[in-house]
Write a protein that holds these residues in place. Structure first.
Motif, short mmCIF file in Angstrom:
data_model
loop_
_atom_site.label_atom_id
_atom_site.label_comp_id
_atom_site.label_asym_id
_atom_site.label_seq_id
_atom_site.Cartn_x
_atom_site.Cartn_y
_atom_site.Cartn_z
N ALA A 51 -11.02 -8.71 1.68
CA ALA A 51 -9.79 -8.02 2.06
C ALA A 51 -8.85 -8.04 0.87
O ALA A 51 -8.71 -9.06 0.19
CB ALA A 51 -9.14 -8.71 3.26
N ILE A 52 -8.22 -6.90 0.62
CA ILE A 52 -7.26 -6.79 -0.47
C ILE A 52 -6.22 -5.75 -0.06
O ILE A 52 -6.49 -4.90 0.78
CB ILE A 52 -7.97 -6.42 -1.81
N PHE A 53 -5.06 -5.85 -0.63
CA PHE A 53 -3.96 -4.96 -0.28
C PHE A 53 -3.89 -3.78 -1.24
O PHE A 53 -4.37 -3.85 -2.37
CB PHE A 53 -2.63 -5.74 -0.30
N LEU A 54 -3.28 -2.71 -0.79
CA LEU A 54 -2.97 -1.58 -1.67
C LEU A 54 -1.58 -1.83 -2.24
O LEU A 54 -0.65 -2.14 -1.51
CB LEU A 54 -3.02 -0.26 -0.89
N SER A 55 -1.45 -1.69 -3.54
CA SER A 55 -0.21 -2.05 -4.25
C SER A 55 1.00 -1.29 -3.75
O SER A 55 0.92 -0.12 -3.36
CB SER A 55 -0.38 -1.76 -5.74
N PHE A 56 2.15 -2.00 -3.78
CA PHE A 56 3.41 -1.46 -3.29
C PHE A 56 4.55 -2.19 -4.00
O PHE A 56 4.45 -3.38 -4.27
CB PHE A 56 3.49 -1.69 -1.76
N ASP A 57 5.61 -1.50 -4.30
CA ASP A 57 6.85 -2.12 -4.78
C ASP A 57 6.66 -2.96 -6.05
O ASP A 57 7.15 -4.08 -6.15
CB ASP A 57 7.45 -2.99 -3.65
N GLY A 58 5.90 -2.44 -7.00
CA GLY A 58 5.75 -3.15 -8.27
C GLY A 58 4.69 -4.24 -8.29
O GLY A 58 4.58 -4.98 -9.27
N PHE A 77 -11.87 -4.31 2.66
CA PHE A 77 -11.06 -4.13 3.86
C PHE A 77 -9.59 -4.21 3.48
O PHE A 77 -9.20 -5.03 2.64
CB PHE A 77 -11.42 -5.19 4.90
N ILE A 78 -8.80 -3.34 4.10
CA ILE A 78 -7.36 -3.24 3.81
C ILE A 78 -6.60 -3.61 5.08
O ILE A 78 -6.98 -3.21 6.18
CB ILE A 78 -7.01 -1.78 3.39
N PRO A 79 -5.50 -4.37 4.94
CA PRO A 79 -4.72 -4.73 6.13
C PRO A 79 -3.96 -3.53 6.69
O PRO A 79 -3.50 -2.67 5.94
CB PRO A 79 -3.75 -5.79 5.61
N ILE A 80 -3.88 -3.48 8.00
CA ILE A 80 -2.99 -2.52 8.65
C ILE A 80 -2.20 -3.26 9.73
O ILE A 80 -2.67 -4.24 10.30
CB ILE A 80 -3.70 -1.27 9.22
N ILE A 81 -1.00 -2.79 9.96
CA ILE A 81 -0.17 -3.39 11.01
C ILE A 81 -0.71 -2.95 12.37
O ILE A 81 -1.02 -1.78 12.58
CB ILE A 81 1.30 -2.97 10.83
N HIS A 82 -0.84 -3.91 13.26
CA HIS A 82 -1.36 -3.64 14.60
C HIS A 82 -0.48 -2.58 15.27
O HIS A 82 0.74 -2.72 15.28
CB HIS A 82 -1.36 -4.94 15.41
N PRO A 83 -1.08 -1.52 15.83
CA PRO A 83 -0.26 -0.44 16.39
C PRO A 83 0.52 -0.83 17.65
O PRO A 83 1.53 -0.19 17.96
CB PRO A 83 -1.29 0.65 16.71
N PHE A 84 0.09 -1.88 18.37
CA PHE A 84 0.79 -2.25 19.61
C PHE A 84 1.51 -3.58 19.51
O PHE A 84 2.33 -3.90 20.35
CB PHE A 84 -0.20 -2.30 20.79
N ASN A 85 1.17 -4.37 18.50
CA ASN A 85 1.81 -5.67 18.32
C ASN A 85 2.27 -5.76 16.86
O ASN A 85 1.50 -6.14 15.98
CB ASN A 85 0.83 -6.80 18.66
N ASN A 86 3.51 -5.40 16.61
CA ASN A 86 4.03 -5.31 15.25
C ASN A 86 4.10 -6.63 14.51
O ASN A 86 4.44 -6.66 13.33
CB ASN A 86 5.42 -4.65 15.25
N PHE A 105 6.71 0.71 6.79
CA PHE A 105 7.35 0.17 5.59
C PHE A 105 7.09 1.05 4.37
O PHE A 105 7.51 0.73 3.27
CB PHE A 105 6.85 -1.26 5.31
N GLY A 106 6.33 2.14 4.56
CA GLY A 106 6.02 3.04 3.46
C GLY A 106 4.79 2.61 2.65
O GLY A 106 4.51 3.17 1.60
#
Length: 189
Positions: A51-58, A77-86, A105-106
């Motif tokens: 799992a790794i993140f997609l870069s954001f904010d520098g 795998f990339i993290p995503i915010i749960h659609p029903f449990n923020n 969060f953009g």
């Protein structure tokens, strides 16, 4: 008197600005150093599900790392915010054909497709973003606690979390709470 949360907010704001203003040449040199450490890392070499993140904010540019992992035939795998449990996130498979969308969060994330979800305990490595870190490997994230909740008790699993950061994000001490997760390793340059 400063409260712990106001100190954390102050650190977050200051270090985000430092990270954003990192000169281009210095950023490229640091990213190259981090990429080299990742390529030589024994746990990364043996990992299958990362799992790794997609870069954001520098943040460190993760695109070359992801492309290297694809070349090595690793599942990403990339993290995503749960659609029903923020308050929670989960991970979706990510490849060259994955359609991306922006979360509230953009931040880019894969479009939700339940067929691409991996139970997080099946991940070998979770590369975690961070805003700041200290000598003890405590981190400050963006303030929502997603990674602290996710990684609570990771020691009882086979997951190995690794923070990724520029050395300019290191501070002497992060005031931590009992729920803050101490990472076993933070790769930086």
């Amino acid at each position: 008197m400063h409260t712990q949360s106001s100190v954390t907010k102050e650190i977050r704001s200051k270090v985000r600005n430092i990270r954003r203003e990192l000169p281009h040449e210095q950023r490229l040199k640091a990213e190259h150093g981090i990429y080299q450490q990742i390529k030589k890392h024994p746990k990364v070499s043996s990992a299958k599900h990362i799992a790794i993140f997609l870069s954001f904010d520098g943040e460190l540019n993760t695109k070359p790392i992801i492309e290297y992992f694809w070349q090595q035939k690793k599942s990403i795998f990339i993290p995503i915010i749960h659609p029903f449990n923020n308050d929670h996130m989960f991970f979706l498979r990510y490849d060259e054909q994955t359609e991306l969308t922006r979360n509230r969060f953009g931040i880019l994330q894969p479009k939700l497709d339940v067929r691409n979800i991996i139970p997080y305990k099946k991940l070998d490595i979770i590369f975690t973003p961070l805003v700041a870190f200290d000598e003890r490997n405590y981190r400050i994230g963006m303030g929502r606690g997603y990674y602290d909740r996710l990684l609570a008790g990771y020691q009882q699993t086979d997951i190995y979390p690794i923070g990724l950061a520029f050395t300019c994000q290191k501070i002497s001490y992060i005031p931590n709470q009992p729920w803050d997760v101490q990472l076993p390793e933070i790769i930086n340059a």
